[in-house]
Design a protein around this motif. Structure first.
Motif, short mmCIF file in Angstrom:
data_model
loop_
_atom_site.label_atom_id
_atom_site.label_comp_id
_atom_site.label_asym_id
_atom_site.label_seq_id
_atom_site.Cartn_x
_atom_site.Cartn_y
_atom_site.Cartn_z
N UNK A 1 2.93 -22.31 36.03
CA UNK A 1 3.32 -23.08 34.85
C UNK A 1 4.50 -22.43 34.16
N UNK A 2 5.16 -23.22 33.26
CA UNK A 2 6.36 -22.73 32.58
C UNK A 2 6.15 -22.68 31.08
N UNK A 3 4.91 -22.24 30.64
CA UNK A 3 4.60 -22.28 29.22
C UNK A 3 5.55 -21.43 28.38
N UNK A 4 6.08 -20.35 28.93
CA UNK A 4 6.93 -19.44 28.17
C UNK A 4 8.41 -19.82 28.22
N UNK A 5 8.75 -20.82 28.98
CA UNK A 5 10.14 -21.26 29.10
C UNK A 5 10.41 -22.36 28.08
N UNK A 6 11.45 -22.18 27.27
CA UNK A 6 11.75 -23.15 26.23
C UNK A 6 12.91 -24.04 26.66
N UNK A 7 12.84 -25.30 26.23
CA UNK A 7 13.92 -26.25 26.51
C UNK A 7 15.16 -25.87 25.72
N UNK A 8 16.29 -25.87 26.40
CA UNK A 8 17.58 -25.65 25.76
C UNK A 8 18.44 -26.89 25.95
N UNK A 9 18.79 -27.54 24.86
CA UNK A 9 19.62 -28.74 24.93
C UNK A 9 21.07 -28.33 25.08
N UNK A 10 21.73 -28.86 26.10
CA UNK A 10 23.16 -28.63 26.29
C UNK A 10 23.89 -29.88 25.79
N UNK A 11 24.47 -29.84 24.61
CA UNK A 11 25.07 -31.05 24.02
C UNK A 11 26.35 -31.46 24.72
N UNK A 12 26.67 -32.73 24.61
CA UNK A 12 27.95 -33.24 25.08
C UNK A 12 29.04 -32.77 24.13
N UNK A 13 30.19 -32.42 24.68
CA UNK A 13 31.27 -31.87 23.85
C UNK A 13 32.54 -32.71 23.88
N UNK A 14 32.55 -33.78 24.71
CA UNK A 14 33.73 -34.64 24.79
C UNK A 14 33.30 -36.10 24.66
N UNK A 15 34.15 -36.94 24.06
CA UNK A 15 33.78 -38.34 23.88
C UNK A 15 33.50 -39.07 25.19
N UNK A 16 34.21 -38.71 26.27
CA UNK A 16 34.07 -39.43 27.54
C UNK A 16 33.35 -38.60 28.59
N UNK A 17 32.50 -37.67 28.16
CA UNK A 17 31.89 -36.72 29.10
C UNK A 17 30.96 -37.38 30.12
N UNK A 18 30.40 -38.53 29.80
CA UNK A 18 29.49 -39.20 30.73
C UNK A 18 30.21 -40.19 31.64
N UNK A 19 31.54 -40.27 31.52
CA UNK A 19 32.28 -41.24 32.33
C UNK A 19 33.16 -40.54 33.36
N UNK A 20 33.08 -41.03 34.59
CA UNK A 20 34.00 -40.58 35.64
C UNK A 20 34.06 -41.66 36.71
N UNK A 21 35.25 -41.96 37.14
CA UNK A 21 35.42 -42.84 38.30
C UNK A 21 36.35 -42.13 39.26
#
Length: 205
Positions: A1-21
């Motif tokens: 199990x991973x009870x001692x492991x904490x979630x770390x949110x890695x935030x988006x830092x650019x307006x178009x970070x989720x877009x790529x073609x």
């Protein structure tokens, strides 16, 4: 199990970070939310694999992914923050084991599976349609008509690639302001501008 492991949110830092073609592709890359069972990182990104390919970590269940539409930076970060408590429950009830040939990730508790299913529902419930302000505004360049000719854009046969990059930024900004948007992506605008330059160069030759 991973009870001692904490979630770390890695935030988006650019307006178009989720877009790529990628060059030569007719559609943008799929976007997703991902939780690493090994490191606890919760992030949003786009697939770097062409077609139906997936990474080894996803294939073995060590990295868990949920598909999402291409969101704005603010919407993507809100989603990550909202999912973080659920992701922690998934992490707490998961394990990474050796299956005889590879290390694989497994969700093993009912609480973790319920949280996993809720993440799936929330990500799948994001409306991917016109009118949803959380979606990143994306226009294919060929859908806009002849908005700019070479003269309008300030392109000559001698315009360099670096100058084209600056012209693309300027025209995108003009279009964004004209549409009253905070941010916008014009897919294929770089290729369109290069074609204008190359056509002028061919006429000179």
């Amino acid at each position: 199990m991973s009870e001692n492991l904490r979630v770390t949110v890695r935030p988006l830092t650019r307006p178009d970070e989720l877009h790529a073609r990628f060059h030569g592709q007719s559609e943008a890359q799929p976007a997703y939310v991902e939780l690493g069972l090994e490191d606890g990182i919760l992030l949003a990104s786009y697939s770097c694999e062409i077609g139906r390919g997936i990474s080894a970590g996803v294939d073995r269940g060590i990295d868990r992914r949920w598909s999402i539409p291409v969101l704005t930076q603010d919407a993507g970060n809100r989603l990550l923050d909202d999912l973080a408590p659920l992701a922690q429950r998934v992490l707490d009830g998961s394990e990474i084991v050796w299956n005889g040939s590879n290390r694989v990730g497994r969700v093993v508790t009912e609480n973790a599976q319920a949280a996993y299913d809720e993440i799936t529902e929330r990500c799948g419930g994001i409306e991917d349609r016109d009118g949803n302000e959380d979606l990143l505004p994306v226009w294919p360049a060929d859908s806009l008509g002849d908005l700019w000719d070479a003269e309008d854009a300030g392109i000559t046969a001698l315009t360099t690639d670096e100058e084209l990059d600056r012209i693309e930024e300027r025209l995108t900004e003009e279009f964004r302001e004209g549409q009253g948007l905070e941010f916008v992506v014009i897919e294929g605008l770089d290729d369109y501008l290069k074609q204008l330059r190359d056509d002028l160069a061919a006429q000179v030759d």
